[in-house]
Scaffold this motif. Structure first.
Motif, PDB file in Angstrom:
ATOM      1  N   ASN A   1       0.818  -1.206   0.000  1.00  0.00           N
ATOM      2  CA  ASN A   1       0.000   0.000   0.000  1.00  0.00           C
ATOM      3  C   ASN A   1       0.850   1.252   0.000  1.00  0.00           C
ATOM      4  O   ASN A   1       2.069   1.216   0.172  1.00  0.00           O
ATOM      5  CB  ASN A   1      -0.951  -0.010   1.208  1.00  0.00           C
ATOM      6  CG  ASN A   1      -0.188   0.114   2.521  1.00  0.00           C
ATOM      7  OD1 ASN A   1       1.025   0.210   2.540  1.00  0.00           O
ATOM      8  ND2 ASN A   1      -0.908   0.096   3.618  1.00  0.00           N
ATOM      9  N   MET A   2       0.188   2.380  -0.172  1.00  0.00           N
ATOM     10  CA  MET A   2       0.861   3.674  -0.156  1.00  0.00           C
ATOM     11  C   MET A   2       0.750   4.281   1.238  1.00  0.00           C
ATOM     12  O   MET A   2      -0.047   3.834   2.071  1.00  0.00           O
ATOM     13  CB  MET A   2       0.221   4.609  -1.187  1.00  0.00           C
ATOM     14  CG  MET A   2       0.196   4.056  -2.597  1.00  0.00           C
ATOM     15  SD  MET A   2      -0.639   5.190  -3.726  1.00  0.00           S
ATOM     16  CE  MET A   2      -1.027   4.069  -5.082  1.00  0.00           C
ATOM     17  N   ASN A   3       1.538   5.310   1.461  1.00  0.00           N
ATOM     18  CA  ASN A   3       1.503   6.038   2.726  1.00  0.00           C
ATOM     19  C   ASN A   3       1.689   5.092   3.907  1.00  0.00           C
ATOM     20  O   ASN A   3       0.887   5.079   4.849  1.00  0.00           O
ATOM     21  CB  ASN A   3       0.188   6.815   2.866  1.00  0.00           C
ATOM     22  CG  ASN A   3      -0.159   7.591   1.627  1.00  0.00           C
ATOM     23  OD1 ASN A   3       0.704   8.197   1.007  1.00  0.00           O
ATOM     24  ND2 ASN A   3      -1.430   7.571   1.235  1.00  0.00           N
ATOM     25  N   ARG A   4       2.736   4.291   3.842  1.00  0.00           N
ATOM     26  CA  ARG A   4       2.964   3.288   4.878  1.00  0.00           C
ATOM     27  C   ARG A   4       3.217   3.951   6.221  1.00  0.00           C
ATOM     28  O   ARG A   4       4.023   4.874   6.339  1.00  0.00           O
ATOM     29  CB  ARG A   4       4.153   2.402   4.493  1.00  0.00           C
ATOM     30  CG  ARG A   4       3.909   1.601   3.216  1.00  0.00           C
ATOM     31  CD  ARG A   4       5.193   0.978   2.716  1.00  0.00           C
ATOM     32  NE  ARG A   4       4.976   0.347   1.400  1.00  0.00           N
ATOM     33  CZ  ARG A   4       5.963  -0.012   0.596  1.00  0.00           C
ATOM     34  NH1 ARG A   4       7.226   0.191   0.957  1.00  0.00           N
ATOM     35  NH2 ARG A   4       5.696  -0.573  -0.567  1.00  0.00           N
ATOM     36  N   LEU A   5       2.536   3.465   7.226  1.00  0.00           N
ATOM     37  CA  LEU A   5       2.654   4.029   8.563  1.00  0.00           C
ATOM     38  C   LEU A   5       3.979   3.633   9.195  1.00  0.00           C
ATOM     39  O   LEU A   5       4.493   2.533   8.980  1.00  0.00           O
ATOM     40  CB  LEU A   5       1.494   3.546   9.439  1.00  0.00           C
ATOM     41  CG  LEU A   5       0.085   3.860   8.934  1.00  0.00           C
ATOM     42  CD1 LEU A   5      -0.958   3.248   9.857  1.00  0.00           C
ATOM     43  CD2 LEU A   5      -0.126   5.364   8.809  1.00  0.00           C
ATOM     44  N   VAL A   6       4.512   4.544  10.017  1.00  0.00           N
ATOM     45  CA  VAL A   6       5.723   4.263  10.795  1.00  0.00           C
ATOM     46  C   VAL A   6       5.285   3.900  12.210  1.00  0.00           C
ATOM     47  O   VAL A   6       4.675   4.721  12.906  1.00  0.00           O
ATOM     48  CB  VAL A   6       6.659   5.484  10.821  1.00  0.00           C
ATOM     49  CG1 VAL A   6       7.898   5.189  11.661  1.00  0.00           C
ATOM     50  CG2 VAL A   6       7.049   5.882   9.408  1.00  0.00           C
ATOM     51  N   LEU A   7       5.557   2.682  12.625  1.00  0.00           N
ATOM     52  CA  LEU A   7       5.147   2.214  13.951  1.00  0.00           C
ATOM     53  C   LEU A   7       6.096   2.782  14.997  1.00  0.00           C
ATOM     54  O   LEU A   7       7.276   2.440  15.043  1.00  0.00           O
ATOM     55  CB  LEU A   7       5.144   0.685  13.986  1.00  0.00           C
ATOM     56  CG  LEU A   7       4.611   0.034  15.268  1.00  0.00           C
ATOM     57  CD1 LEU A   7       3.143   0.408  15.478  1.00  0.00           C
ATOM     58  CD2 LEU A   7       4.771  -1.480  15.208  1.00  0.00           C
ATOM     59  N   ARG A   8       5.580   3.644  15.837  1.00  0.00           N
ATOM     60  CA  ARG A   8       6.391   4.271  16.889  1.00  0.00           C
ATOM     61  C   ARG A   8       6.490   3.403  18.125  1.00  0.00           C
ATOM     62  O   ARG A   8       7.549   3.330  18.769  1.00  0.00           O
ATOM     63  CB  ARG A   8       5.794   5.631  17.252  1.00  0.00           C
ATOM     64  CG  ARG A   8       5.837   6.661  16.132  1.00  0.00           C
ATOM     65  CD  ARG A   8       5.002   7.873  16.485  1.00  0.00           C
ATOM     66  NE  ARG A   8       5.315   8.364  17.812  1.00  0.00           N
ATOM     67  CZ  ARG A   8       4.525   9.184  18.501  1.00  0.00           C
ATOM     68  NH1 ARG A   8       3.372   9.592  17.973  1.00  0.00           N
ATOM     69  NH2 ARG A   8       4.871   9.585  19.708  1.00  0.00           N
ATOM     70  N   SER A   9       5.397   2.742  18.495  1.00  0.00           N
ATOM     71  CA  SER A   9       5.385   1.866  19.666  1.00  0.00           C
ATOM     72  C   SER A   9       4.222   0.896  19.531  1.00  0.00           C
ATOM     73  O   SER A   9       3.269   1.137  18.787  1.00  0.00           O
ATOM     74  CB  SER A   9       5.255   2.678  20.967  1.00  0.00           C
ATOM     75  OG  SER A   9       4.002   3.366  21.003  1.00  0.00           O
ATOM     76  N   GLY A  10       4.318  -0.217  20.269  1.00  0.00           N
ATOM     77  CA  GLY A  10       3.253  -1.209  20.241  1.00  0.00           C
ATOM     78  C   GLY A  10       3.317  -2.067  18.992  1.00  0.00           C
ATOM     79  O   GLY A  10       4.382  -2.368  18.468  1.00  0.00           O
ATOM     80  N   ARG A  11       2.149  -2.414  18.484  1.00  0.00           N
ATOM     81  CA  ARG A  11       2.033  -3.281  17.312  1.00  0.00           C
ATOM     82  C   ARG A  11       0.864  -2.833  16.458  1.00  0.00           C
ATOM     83  O   ARG A  11       0.052  -1.995  16.873  1.00  0.00           O
ATOM     84  CB  ARG A  11       1.821  -4.743  17.747  1.00  0.00           C
ATOM     85  CG  ARG A  11       0.564  -4.956  18.590  1.00  0.00           C
ATOM     86  CD  ARG A  11       0.325  -6.411  18.903  1.00  0.00           C
ATOM     87  NE  ARG A  11      -0.824  -6.617  19.777  1.00  0.00           N
ATOM     88  CZ  ARG A  11      -2.091  -6.683  19.370  1.00  0.00           C
ATOM     89  NH1 ARG A  11      -2.361  -6.526  18.072  1.00  0.00           N
ATOM     90  NH2 ARG A  11      -3.075  -6.876  20.222  1.00  0.00           N
ATOM     91  N   MET A  12       0.774  -3.411  15.262  1.00  0.00           N
ATOM     92  CA  MET A  12      -0.336  -3.117  14.370  1.00  0.00           C
ATOM     93  C   MET A  12      -1.572  -3.912  14.803  1.00  0.00           C
ATOM     94  O   MET A  12      -1.446  -4.972  15.435  1.00  0.00           O
ATOM     95  CB  MET A  12       0.038  -3.454  12.928  1.00  0.00           C
ATOM     96  CG  MET A  12       1.200  -2.633  12.397  1.00  0.00           C
ATOM     97  SD  MET A  12       0.886  -0.852  12.422  1.00  0.00           S
ATOM     98  CE  MET A  12      -0.375  -0.729  11.141  1.00  0.00           C
TER      99      MET A  12
END
Length: 338
Positions: free
Chosen positions: A106-117
């Protein structure tokens, strides 16, 4: 120079400071562009975004994907609403956004700062907008009871993310509440049940070959944008007609349901009237019988004194016969004694 050593040192320092300042200013802009370019490529940030006040249908997405110069499309469903965070009484403006099934593509991939998806249907990750307060993992987002378009009314935060579309502290507008977006909550695909998309992100063909701040990149993207604008008028008309047809179909179905229910109600009303007529007839018959009974009772009441007098006369006659019988018995006893 020897006679003005202090002045020369001062001038040298001033020139050196100016050179450093100019060197920094001349180099920081390319460095920032290079860092941004690397970030955009790494997170696969979109080139174009298509929005519609009527929403985007599957036919709109197909038309966009078929436009020359469009390399990839990513339709997205969003929903702006006011919701409560656990432990907070004040409602905040939150945008729910559905994640793609394949995060790697996908586009605009999120950056995981903490935790999980998120993995479960009632889980979400949150992007904090601007200077809003941070949300801790485990906090529950509670939606209003009258919320439509979602499968759940509560979502538990399992992670914090950074959306590459919102890398600054600028405020984002919204159509609900005070008009300012506070948080973005990302839920699993399928949690938003609307039958239309609110946005479509596009990657332009060959745009990835150029630097995002170059003239070649801008020209490549503008060409695709021009082609999309050419089909926008026809797609808007088609979308409007589709909505009108859908509304007319729902109206026809509602009318048919109304007619069926009306016919059923009229039939039940007719049956009820027949039952009421039958009951009224039975009531009239019963009343007639009651009137006849009351008439017979009145006649019996009128004849009661004569009947009582006749009974009294018979009783007197019976007493007289008893007395006569007793006298005869006494006479017979006397004769027996004699």
């Amino acid at each position: 120079m020897k006679g003005n050593a202090s002045r020369m040192v001062s001038l040298f320092g001033i020139v050196a400071l100016g050179v450093m300042m100019l060197t920094g200013l001349m180099s920081i802009a390319p460095s920032m562009r290079s860092a941004a370019q690397k970030y955009y490529v790494q997170q696969n940030v979109f080139d174009l975004r298509v929005l519609s006040t009527l929403g985007l249908s599957d036919q709109d997405i197909a038309a966009i994907a078929a436009t020359p110069g469009v390399e990839a499309v990513m339709p997205v469903k969003t929903l702006d609403l006011e919701a409560n965070w656990q432990g907070q009484e004040e409602r905040m403006v939150v945008q729910l956004q559905a994640l793609q099934q394949d995060p790697a593509a996908n586009m605009n991939r999120l950056v995981l700062r903490s935790g999980r998806m998120p993995q479960a249907a009632n889980e979400c990750v949150v992007h904090v907008m601007g200077y809003q307060a941070e949300i801790t993992e485990g906090t529950v987002l509670t939606l209003p009871e009258d919320t439509e378009g979602t499968k759940h009314k509560e979502y538990t935060v399992v992670g914090l993310v950074q959306d590459p579309q919102h890398i600054s502290t600028d405020k984002e507008s919204s159509t609900v509440g005070n008009g300012q977006l506070n948080y973005i909550a990302y839920v699993l695909d399928g949690e938003l049940t609307a039958d239309y998309y609110t946005a479509c992100y596009i990657k332009a063909e060959n745009a990835g070959r150029y630097d995002n701040y170059s003239q070649e990149y801008q020209e490549t993207v503008d060409q695709v944008a021009d082609r999309l604008e050419q089909i926008s008028a026809a797609q808007c008309v088609q979308r409007r007609e589709q909505l009108i047809d859908t509304a007319n179909q729902k109206l026809a179905e509602a009318r048919q349901t109304y007619d069926d229910q009306k016919a059923e109600a009229e039939q039940k009303f007719a049956e009820a009237e027949q039952q009421l007529d039958d009951a009224q007839k039975q009531l009239d018959d019963a009343k007639a019988q009651l009137d006849a009974g009351e008439t017979e009772l009145a006649k019996q009441k009128e004849a009661l004194p004569d009947t009582m007098q006749s009974g009294a006369d018979q009783l007197v006659d019976g007493e007289e016969q008893v007395l006569e019988f007793e006298e005869q018995l006494q006479q017979i006893q006397l004769l027996v004694n004699l």
